[in-house]
Design a protein around this motif. Structure first.
Motif, PDB file in Angstrom:
ATOM      1  N   ALA A  64      40.399  -1.993  -8.934  1.00 34.46           N
ATOM      2  CA  ALA A  64      39.345  -1.534  -9.842  1.00 34.46           C
ATOM      3  C   ALA A  64      38.849  -0.147  -9.450  1.00 34.46           C
ATOM      4  CB  ALA A  64      38.188  -2.533  -9.848  1.00 34.46           C
ATOM      5  N   VAL A  65      38.707   0.090  -8.169  1.00 39.13           N
ATOM      6  CA  VAL A  65      38.294   1.427  -7.710  1.00 39.13           C
ATOM      7  C   VAL A  65      39.373   2.457  -8.063  1.00 39.13           C
ATOM      8  CG1 VAL A  65      37.840   2.826  -5.643  1.00 39.13           C
ATOM      9  CG2 VAL A  65      36.770   0.584  -5.906  1.00 39.13           C
ATOM     10  N   GLY A  66      40.626   2.072  -7.941  1.00 38.70           N
ATOM     11  CA  GLY A  66      41.715   2.966  -8.324  1.00 38.70           C
ATOM     12  C   GLY A  66      41.663   3.312  -9.808  1.00 38.70           C
ATOM     13  N   LEU A  67      41.307   2.324 -10.642  1.00 40.41           N
ATOM     14  CA  LEU A  67      41.165   2.585 -12.073  1.00 40.41           C
ATOM     15  C   LEU A  67      39.969   3.485 -12.355  1.00 40.41           C
ATOM     16  CD1 LEU A  67      42.004  -0.913 -13.582  1.00 40.41           C
ATOM     17  CD2 LEU A  67      43.334   1.187 -13.804  1.00 40.41           C
ATOM     18  N   LEU A  68      38.893   3.294 -11.604  1.00 41.39           N
ATOM     19  CA  LEU A  68      37.725   4.165 -11.777  1.00 41.39           C
ATOM     20  C   LEU A  68      38.062   5.603 -11.425  1.00 41.39           C
ATOM     21  CD1 LEU A  68      34.718   2.064 -10.447  1.00 41.39           C
ATOM     22  CD2 LEU A  68      35.065   2.918 -12.754  1.00 41.39           C
ATOM     23  N   LEU A  69      38.857   5.777 -10.391  1.00 36.74           N
ATOM     24  CA  LEU A  69      39.227   7.123  -9.961  1.00 36.74           C
ATOM     25  C   LEU A  69      40.258   7.743 -10.907  1.00 36.74           C
ATOM     26  CD1 LEU A  69      39.430   6.605  -6.097  1.00 36.74           C
ATOM     27  CD2 LEU A  69      37.606   7.674  -7.425  1.00 36.74           C
ATOM     28  N   ALA A  70      40.974   6.912 -11.674  1.00 37.25           N
ATOM     29  CA  ALA A  70      41.986   7.420 -12.597  1.00 37.25           C
ATOM     30  C   ALA A  70      41.355   8.110 -13.801  1.00 37.25           C
ATOM     31  CB  ALA A  70      42.893   6.295 -13.057  1.00 37.25           C
ATOM     32  N   GLY A  71      40.175   7.722 -14.150  1.00 32.88           N
ATOM     33  CA  GLY A  71      39.512   8.338 -15.306  1.00 32.88           C
ATOM     34  C   GLY A  71      38.396   7.454 -15.789  1.00 32.88           C
ATOM     35  N   PRO A  72      37.499   8.029 -16.577  1.00 34.35           N
ATOM     36  CA  PRO A  72      36.333   7.244 -17.014  1.00 34.35           C
ATOM     37  C   PRO A  72      36.689   6.123 -17.984  1.00 34.35           C
ATOM     38  CG  PRO A  72      36.350   9.408 -18.046  1.00 34.35           C
ATOM     39  CD  PRO A  72      37.463   9.401 -17.045  1.00 34.35           C
ATOM     40  N   ASP A  73      37.804   6.224 -18.703  1.00 35.93           N
ATOM     41  CA  ASP A  73      38.148   5.209 -19.680  1.00 35.93           C
ATOM     42  C   ASP A  73      39.137   4.175 -19.161  1.00 35.93           C
ATOM     43  OD1 ASP A  73      36.530   6.445 -21.501  1.00 35.93           O
ATOM     44  OD2 ASP A  73      38.143   7.690 -22.324  1.00 35.93           O
ATOM     45  N   ALA A  74      39.677   4.364 -17.989  1.00 42.30           N
ATOM     46  CA  ALA A  74      40.742   3.481 -17.511  1.00 42.30           C
ATOM     47  C   ALA A  74      40.232   2.067 -17.237  1.00 42.30           C
ATOM     48  CB  ALA A  74      41.385   4.057 -16.244  1.00 42.30           C
TER      49      ALA A  74
END
Length: 107
Positions: A64-74
């Motif tokens: 989930a943190v990786g998705l947050l760092l990927a972009g605001p919509d990820a």
């Protein structure tokens, strides 16, 4: 290493969690391997299974943190995909539990 020494057990668990997350980032079977690594320093088999499940939840949080760092919509897009999300959660928790069973095999 003795399992009765609390500091050694926690140190081994933390090191195993880091190594397990690295393995899990390469392949989904790494969830089982990482959970097994985390379960081995635990005192009893039920604690090993609990540590394995906790490792699975930790892997989900890291994803989930990786998705947050990927972009605001990820992350919101990923959370809207309910069936793949359910598979991911089930794989992490069940894979962690299966990996944690290793503690019952290794005495």
């Amino acid at each position: 290493m003795t399992r009765s020494d609390r500091v050694t057990r926690w140190s081994a668990t933390a090191l195993a969690a880091v190594a397990g997350l690295g393995i899990a980032s390469l392949h989904w079977l790494g969830l089982v391997a990482g959970a097994a690594l985390v379960a081995l320093p635990q005192r009893t088999a039920p604690r090993g299974v609990a540590a394995g499940v906790a490792f699975g939840v930790l892997a989900l949080l890291v994803a989930a943190v990786g998705l947050l760092l990927a972009g605001p919509d990820a992350l919101p897009v990923a959370l809207e995909m309910t069936q793949p999300l359910g598979v991911a959660v089930a794989a992490a928790v069940l894979g962690g539990a299966v990996g944690g069973l290793v503690r019952g095999v290794v005495g």
